[in-house]
Design a protein around this motif. Structure first.
Motif, mmCIF file in Angstrom:
data_model
loop_
_atom_site.group_PDB
_atom_site.id
_atom_site.type_symbol
_atom_site.label_atom_id
_atom_site.label_comp_id
_atom_site.label_asym_id
_atom_site.label_seq_id
_atom_site.Cartn_x
_atom_site.Cartn_y
_atom_site.Cartn_z
ATOM 1 N N VAL A 13 34.737 26.072 26.196
ATOM 2 C CA VAL A 13 34.933 26.525 27.588
ATOM 3 C C VAL A 13 35.343 27.992 27.587
ATOM 4 C CG1 VAL A 13 36.369 26.252 29.650
ATOM 5 C CG2 VAL A 13 35.407 24.233 28.518
ATOM 6 N N MET A 68 29.451 18.916 30.425
ATOM 7 C CA MET A 68 30.260 20.001 29.854
ATOM 8 C C MET A 68 31.482 19.540 29.086
ATOM 9 S SD MET A 68 30.094 23.326 32.310
ATOM 10 C CE MET A 68 29.647 22.666 33.894
ATOM 11 N N GLY A 96 31.037 15.860 29.475
ATOM 12 C CA GLY A 96 30.839 16.359 28.118
ATOM 13 C C GLY A 96 30.832 15.217 27.108
ATOM 14 N N SER A 97 30.549 15.583 25.867
ATOM 15 C CA SER A 97 30.475 14.579 24.806
ATOM 16 C C SER A 97 31.703 13.674 24.806
ATOM 17 C CB SER A 97 30.377 15.279 23.454
ATOM 18 O OG SER A 97 30.535 14.312 22.441
ATOM 19 N N ASN A 126 27.942 10.846 27.906
ATOM 20 C CA ASN A 126 27.277 11.802 27.013
ATOM 21 C C ASN A 126 27.739 11.608 25.576
ATOM 22 O OD1 ASN A 126 27.148 14.519 25.511
ATOM 23 N ND2 ASN A 126 25.951 14.967 27.339
ATOM 24 N N HIS A 156 22.616 14.138 23.587
ATOM 25 C CA HIS A 156 22.201 15.529 23.387
ATOM 26 C C HIS A 156 21.704 15.787 21.969
ATOM 27 C CE1 HIS A 156 26.664 15.907 22.688
ATOM 28 N NE2 HIS A 156 26.289 16.723 21.714
ATOM 29 N N VAL A 195 20.475 21.483 24.331
ATOM 30 C CA VAL A 195 21.626 22.211 24.888
ATOM 31 C C VAL A 195 21.300 23.699 25.046
ATOM 32 C CG1 VAL A 195 23.342 20.560 24.035
ATOM 33 C CG2 VAL A 195 22.722 22.527 22.618
ATOM 34 N N GLY A 222 19.253 30.868 28.921
ATOM 35 C CA GLY A 222 20.598 30.921 29.489
ATOM 36 C C GLY A 222 21.581 31.170 28.356
ATOM 37 N N ILE A 223 22.308 30.114 28.015
ATOM 38 C CA ILE A 223 23.309 30.249 26.968
ATOM 39 C C ILE A 223 22.701 29.893 25.608
ATOM 40 C CG2 ILE A 223 24.117 27.889 27.306
ATOM 41 C CD1 ILE A 223 26.889 28.788 26.752
ATOM 42 N N TRP A 225 23.764 28.394 22.214
ATOM 43 C CA TRP A 225 24.890 27.707 21.557
ATOM 44 C C TRP A 225 25.062 28.179 20.113
ATOM 45 C CZ3 TRP A 225 29.005 25.279 23.260
ATOM 46 C CH2 TRP A 225 29.029 25.026 24.626
ATOM 47 N N ARG A 307 26.645 26.471 32.529
ATOM 48 C CA ARG A 307 27.501 27.656 32.408
ATOM 49 C C ARG A 307 27.690 28.405 33.721
ATOM 50 N NH1 ARG A 307 26.347 32.955 30.725
ATOM 51 N NH2 ARG A 307 28.209 34.072 30.043
HETATM 52 C C1 LIG Z 1 31.528 24.641 28.252
HETATM 53 C C2 LIG Z 1 30.289 23.850 27.987
HETATM 54 C C3 LIG Z 1 30.388 22.675 27.252
HETATM 55 C C4 LIG Z 1 29.252 21.901 26.993
HETATM 56 N N1 LIG Z 1 29.386 20.698 26.351
HETATM 57 C C5 LIG Z 1 28.309 19.869 26.276
HETATM 58 C C6 LIG Z 1 28.451 18.540 25.803
HETATM 59 O O1 LIG Z 1 29.532 18.091 25.440
HETATM 60 N N2 LIG Z 1 27.336 17.754 25.768
HETATM 61 C C7 LIG Z 1 26.099 18.226 26.166
HETATM 62 O O2 LIG Z 1 25.122 17.479 26.167
HETATM 63 N N3 LIG Z 1 25.950 19.487 26.584
HETATM 64 C C8 LIG Z 1 27.010 20.303 26.663
HETATM 65 N N4 LIG Z 1 26.864 21.582 27.155
HETATM 66 C C9 LIG Z 1 25.496 22.109 27.353
HETATM 67 C C10 LIG Z 1 25.037 22.039 28.793
HETATM 68 O O3 LIG Z 1 25.041 20.728 29.276
HETATM 69 C C11 LIG Z 1 23.643 22.674 28.953
HETATM 70 O O4 LIG Z 1 22.677 21.853 28.351
HETATM 71 C C12 LIG Z 1 23.518 24.058 28.368
HETATM 72 O O5 LIG Z 1 24.704 24.806 28.528
HETATM 73 C C13 LIG Z 1 22.352 24.820 28.989
HETATM 74 O O6 LIG Z 1 22.493 24.946 30.381
HETATM 75 P P1 LIG Z 1 23.044 26.297 31.072
HETATM 76 O O7 LIG Z 1 22.179 27.412 30.606
HETATM 77 O O8 LIG Z 1 22.942 26.023 32.543
HETATM 78 O O9 LIG Z 1 24.474 26.458 30.630
HETATM 79 C C14 LIG Z 1 27.974 22.353 27.437
HETATM 80 C C15 LIG Z 1 27.888 23.539 28.188
HETATM 81 C C16 LIG Z 1 29.017 24.278 28.470
HETATM 82 C C17 LIG Z 1 28.875 25.548 29.269
#
Ligand SMILES: Cc1cc2nc3c(=O)[nH]c(=O)nc-3n(C[C@H](O)[C@H](O)[C@H](O)COP(=O)(O)O)c2cc1C
Length: 353
Positions: A13, A68, A96-97, A126, A156, A195, A222-223, A225, A307
């Protein structure tokens, strides 16, 4: 083990809010498309209806709050606020997971809080592919579903994230076989997501054949990982490098852009009624309602965001942000002559020259 999971979820986060974690030189691809303008929309803006369905249930708008967090005390507050917003707009929400909830009962409340504040919407549990690969116990499945009174389970796929994660689990053998066992034995639909590296048509085909009911492409743009985990790795081990410098940039920005995933999977859906029945979620870099509109015209059932909405929550503008995205979507529907989401799905997208 579970303390490490707690710290990791907190780091995620914090790094997602404040770190340089976006793709460099790679975009979602949505900017390559524009809608054909309709100068004669023949509808009143006030009649535009955003409601649609997801996995057979009515939802208020084609948007989902992506999975998340959960599993540490502050996550309860975040999840409560995400749940309140999702309930207000009548949109689905993933948590989130839940590995932490399976390892340690202390923080189960940080997940359960979601159903308390969102009694009517679809909520999705999740878990990660590495956990699925080991074979989920029936009791674990029941714990996750019961904690949330979940409408489905999201699995995921995060190979690139695990690869970069300091404590990552890179054993991805048997995921598909175990997924097939899971889908055959669970009372709710299974959704599979990436993700941020995207899901190709060939992976989608294998997932559908394994009994998955919906796929969230979570594509690149986007993000990254890999970048999030590289920041954690550098904090832990200094500048110690695992990859050569020229390759590092390519690996950090690895993945299939979100719009490309949608185009590829749309072509796959034409192959058979079974493939066509799969619901696609567009995510990975969704930033506004025009991205949502383009996602739908590219074959998605709905779009999802993590995000951007986390940032909005952090800035205390979550509900305003969602409202503005839905206004963007209404604007596109007005200017393309689509009174309903079903009509918008058939509007023409033009590739920019
Ligand atoms: C803080 C944070 C924690 C996340 N934790 C998980 C998670 O536990 N399980 C999961 O499947 N995706 C997790 N994600 C991934 C998001 O669900 C998403 O697939 C990914 O961030 C791409 O989407 P975005 O570009 O809109 O952020 C997380 C994303 C964020 C920002």
């Amino acid at each position: 083990m579970s303390e490490r999971t707690t710290e990791r979820k907190q780091d995620h986060v914090e790094i997602c809010l404040h770190g340089d974690v976006v793709f460099n030189g790679k975009t979602t691809g949505f900017e390559q498309f524009v809608f054909a303008h309709d100068a004669l929309p023949e509808l009143s803006f006030s009649d535009i209806d955003l409601s649609t369905t997801f996995l057979g249930k009515a939802i208020g708008a084609p948007l989902m709050i992506s999975s998340m967090t959960g599993g540490y005390s502050e996550a309860a507050t975040l999840n409560q606020r995400l749940a309140e917003a999702a309930e207000r707009f009548g949109i689905p929400l993933g948590v989130g997971s839940m590995r932490q909830a399976l390892e340690n009962s202390s923080y189960r409340e940080s997940f359960a809080v979601v159903r308390k504040y969102a009694p009517t919407i679809q909520i999705f549990a999740n878990i990660g592919a590495p956990e699925v690969a080991k074979g989920l116990k029936k009791s674990d499945i029941n714990t996750m579903l019961e904690l949330l009174q979940a409408d489905g389970l999201i699995v995921h796929l995060n190979a690139a994230q695990e690869l970069f994660q300091p404590e990552g689990n890179t054993d991805f053998r048997h995921v598909l076989d175990q997924l097939a066992i899971l889908t055959a034995n669970i009372p709710v639909p299974v959704i599979v997501k990436e993700v941020g590296c995207g899901i190709s048509a060939s992976v989608a085909r294998r997932l559908i054949e394994a009994g998955v009911k919906a796929i969230d492409v979570a594509g690149a743009g986007g993000i990254s990982w890999q970048k999030v985990e590289e920041i954690r790795y550098t904090r832990q081990f200094g500048q110690e490098r695992r990859f050569s410098l020229p390759a590092l940039d390519e690996l950090l920005n690895w993945g299939i852009p979100t719009a490309q995933c949608l185009l590829d999977i749309r072509a796959l859906k034409k192959e058979s009624p079974a493939f066509n029945a799969i619901e696609i979620i567009a995510s990975g870099g969704i930033q506004c309602g025009t991205d949502i509109a383009k996602s739908l015209a590219l074959g998605a059932q709905l779009a999802a965001s993590a995000r951007s909405l986390l940032k909005a929550l952090h800035d205390s503008t979550l509900e305003e942000t969602i409202t503005s995205w839905l206004n963007d979507l209404r604007a596109v529907m007005f200017l393309t002559g689509a009174a309903t989401i079903a009509e918008l799905r058939h509007k023409t997208l033009i590739t920019k020259p």
